[in-house]
Design a protein around this motif. Structure first.
Motif, short mmCIF file in Angstrom:
data_model
loop_
_atom_site.label_atom_id
_atom_site.label_comp_id
_atom_site.label_asym_id
_atom_site.label_seq_id
_atom_site.Cartn_x
_atom_site.Cartn_y
_atom_site.Cartn_z
N TYR A 287 -8.33 1.44 5.49
CA TYR A 287 -8.56 1.17 4.15
C TYR A 287 -7.52 0.45 3.41
O TYR A 287 -7.76 0.22 2.23
N ASN B 216 -2.14 -6.29 -0.76
CA ASN B 216 -1.28 -5.19 -0.50
C ASN B 216 0.04 -5.07 -1.39
O ASN B 216 0.51 -6.13 -1.85
N LYS C 118 2.15 4.33 7.35
CA LYS C 118 1.65 5.42 6.43
C LYS C 118 1.63 6.74 6.65
O LYS C 118 1.01 7.15 7.96
N SER D 46 -4.76 9.20 -3.22
CA SER D 46 -4.32 10.59 -2.72
C SER D 46 -3.82 11.26 -3.98
O SER D 46 -3.94 12.39 -4.02
N GLY E 86 1.00 9.04 -4.66
CA GLY E 86 1.95 7.77 -4.96
C GLY E 86 1.74 6.86 -3.41
O GLY E 86 2.87 6.36 -3.25
N SER F 248 0.27 3.84 -2.53
CA SER F 248 0.63 2.45 -2.65
C SER F 248 1.93 2.35 -3.31
O SER F 248 2.56 1.33 -2.84
N THR G 134 -7.15 5.23 -8.46
CA THR G 134 -6.23 5.11 -10.04
C THR G 134 -6.99 4.63 -10.67
O THR G 134 -7.36 4.74 -11.93
N1 LIG Z 1 0.82 -0.32 0.92
C1 LIG Z 1 -0.13 0.20 0.40
N2 LIG Z 1 -0.32 1.58 0.93
C2 LIG Z 1 -1.38 2.34 0.19
N3 LIG Z 1 -2.62 1.68 -0.36
C3 LIG Z 1 -2.53 0.36 -0.56
C4 LIG Z 1 -1.30 -0.46 -0.16
N4 LIG Z 1 -1.59 -1.69 -0.52
C5 LIG Z 1 -2.88 -1.67 -1.11
N5 LIG Z 1 -3.50 -0.35 -1.33
C6 LIG Z 1 -4.68 -0.22 -1.88
O1 LIG Z 1 -4.32 0.68 -2.97
C7 LIG Z 1 -5.41 1.64 -3.22
C8 LIG Z 1 -4.76 3.12 -3.41
O2 LIG Z 1 -4.00 3.15 -4.55
P1 LIG Z 1 -3.97 4.36 -5.53
O3 LIG Z 1 -3.24 3.92 -6.87
O4 LIG Z 1 -5.54 4.26 -5.92
O5 LIG Z 1 -3.68 5.61 -4.95
P2 LIG Z 1 -2.33 6.29 -4.56
O6 LIG Z 1 -1.21 5.25 -4.50
O7 LIG Z 1 -2.45 7.29 -3.61
O8 LIG Z 1 -2.27 7.25 -5.70
P3 LIG Z 1 -1.61 7.56 -7.40
O9 LIG Z 1 -1.00 6.21 -7.73
O10 LIG Z 1 -2.78 8.26 -8.04
O11 LIG Z 1 -0.48 8.66 -7.22
C9 LIG Z 1 -6.38 1.69 -2.09
O12 LIG Z 1 -7.59 0.81 -2.52
C10 LIG Z 1 -5.42 0.86 -1.16
O13 LIG Z 1 -6.17 -0.21 -0.30
#
Ligand SMILES: Nc1ncnc2c1ncn2[C@@H]1O[C@H](COP(=O)(O)OP(=O)(O)OP(=O)(O)O)[C@@H](O)[C@H]1O
Ligand SMILES: N[C@@H](CCO)C(=O)O
Length: 291
Positions: free
Chosen positions: A50, A58, A77, A83, A86, A88, A168
């Motif tokens: 995903y 990214n 990852k 999730s 954190g 991303s 988010t």
């Molecule tokens: N390097 C990366 N790692 C993870 N997700 C990424 C990355 N680059 C882009 N994304 C995108 O970021 C989104 C996830 O980020 P999001 O901020 O929603 O979740 P999180 O980082 O798990 O949580 P939070 O910020 O709530 O703690 C996804 O759509 C994913 O495809």
């Protein structure tokens, strides 16, 4: 080539919306960076199907651009995306620390925080620092427009990640636009208790300070079974329970030795809602580490 391990983080902790964050001892992302003519990205591991490999989409691509540090970046990852842990931000934090060293840019850890936050803007539309700050600096962090205050703290934690996806971006849409003065007074009190608890490594004070009546109730509706899981964790000994970041992870603070019972109680309660979940028995930990 350089390898960096950057930890998962839990932002907000209830009373510190968009300000508080903690680095978690586990899980973590591992990122390898090597100099290149132009930036290319490869992603493997949890939820990699995903995650875009296009540098424009990214989080690490935005970091490489901000540091003027083109590189081949391999992301392994350990933290599932969307999730509330954190995910991303951890990749962005690892890339910022790794590329800074690889290219000898000489930025301090604190100066790397707004650079890594540019990655967060790519995915959530907002450059908030509350996940990248602890992932880079470790411990408990207070991130404001004026910079980051960091405190080394040691509190046992349980992070329960249900098999639900909450982005988010969506979770920010339900944040109330206004709060009453009574709610603000309550929030300031809880944030102060939590901060003092971090200084004293006191799980009771940290747990009590995790209560929030403004953002958390609105977001709880996005997590099936949240109220029951919170209750089950408190009954099993948690000193405080709230949504981690934008969710769906539910995070509990506790005393040493109570993590296993709390984790089992949370998983069982999610199962009653037909939601599978996994638990990380963790604690506040260090920031990004270069190997
Ligand atoms: N390097 C990366 N790692 C993870 N997700 C990424 C990355 N680059 C882009 N994304 C995108 O970021 C989104 C996830 O980020 P999001 O901020 O929603 O979740 P999180 O980082 O798990 O949580 P939070 O910020 O709530 O703690 C996804 O759509 C994913 O495809
Ligand atoms: N403070 C942010 C963290 C998620 O990236 C939020 O709760 O929306």
């Amino acid at each position: 080539m350089l390898t960096v391990r950057a930890p998962a983080t839990s932002a907000n902790l209830g009373s510190g919306f968009d300000v508080f964050g903690v680095a978690l001892e586990r899980p973590a992302d591992v990122v390898r960076v090597s100099k290149a003519e132009r930036t290319t990205i490869e992603v493997t591991g949890a939820g990699s199907e995903y995650i875009p490999e296009d540098p424009e989409k990214n989080t690490v691509g935005a970091v490489a651009k901000a540091l003027d540090a083109p590189a081949h970046i391999e992301i392994d990852k350990g933290i599932r995306p969307a999730s509330g842990l954190g995910s991303s931000a951890a990749s962005a934090a690892a890339a910022a620390v790794g590329l800074n060293e690889l290219y000898g840019r000489g930025h301090s850890r604190e100066a790397l925080v707004p650079i890594a936050a540019k990655g967060e803007a790519v995915v959530s539309g907002d450059a908030h620092d509350d996940n990248v700050a602890p992932s880079i600096m470790g411990g408990f962090t207070i991130a404001t427009d004026d910079g980051v205050t960091q405190v080394d703290a040691d509190i046992p934690l349980v992070a329960c990640l249900p098999d639900i996806v909450v982005s988010t971006r969506d979770a920010r849409r339900v944040v109330p636009e206004r709060a009453g003065v009574d709610q603000l007074v309550e929030t300031v009190g809880n944030a102060a208790r939590l901060t003092t608890g971090m200084h004293r490594d006191d799980p009771d004070l940290v747990g009590a300070g995790m209560y929030d009546s403004i953002v958390t109730p609105a977001r709880a509706k996005l997590i099936d079974g949240y109220a029951g899981v919170r209750e089950a964790a408190l009954e099993a000994g948690a000193t405080g329970v709230t949504i981690s970041g934008a969710g769906p992870t539910v995070i509990a603070a506790c005393h040493e030795g109570d993590q296993r019972a709390i984790g089992s109680a949370m998983i069982e309660r999610f199962a009653e809602e037909d939601v599978e979940a996994q638990v990380y028995q963790t604690r506040i930990g260090a920031g990004a580490t270069v190997f």
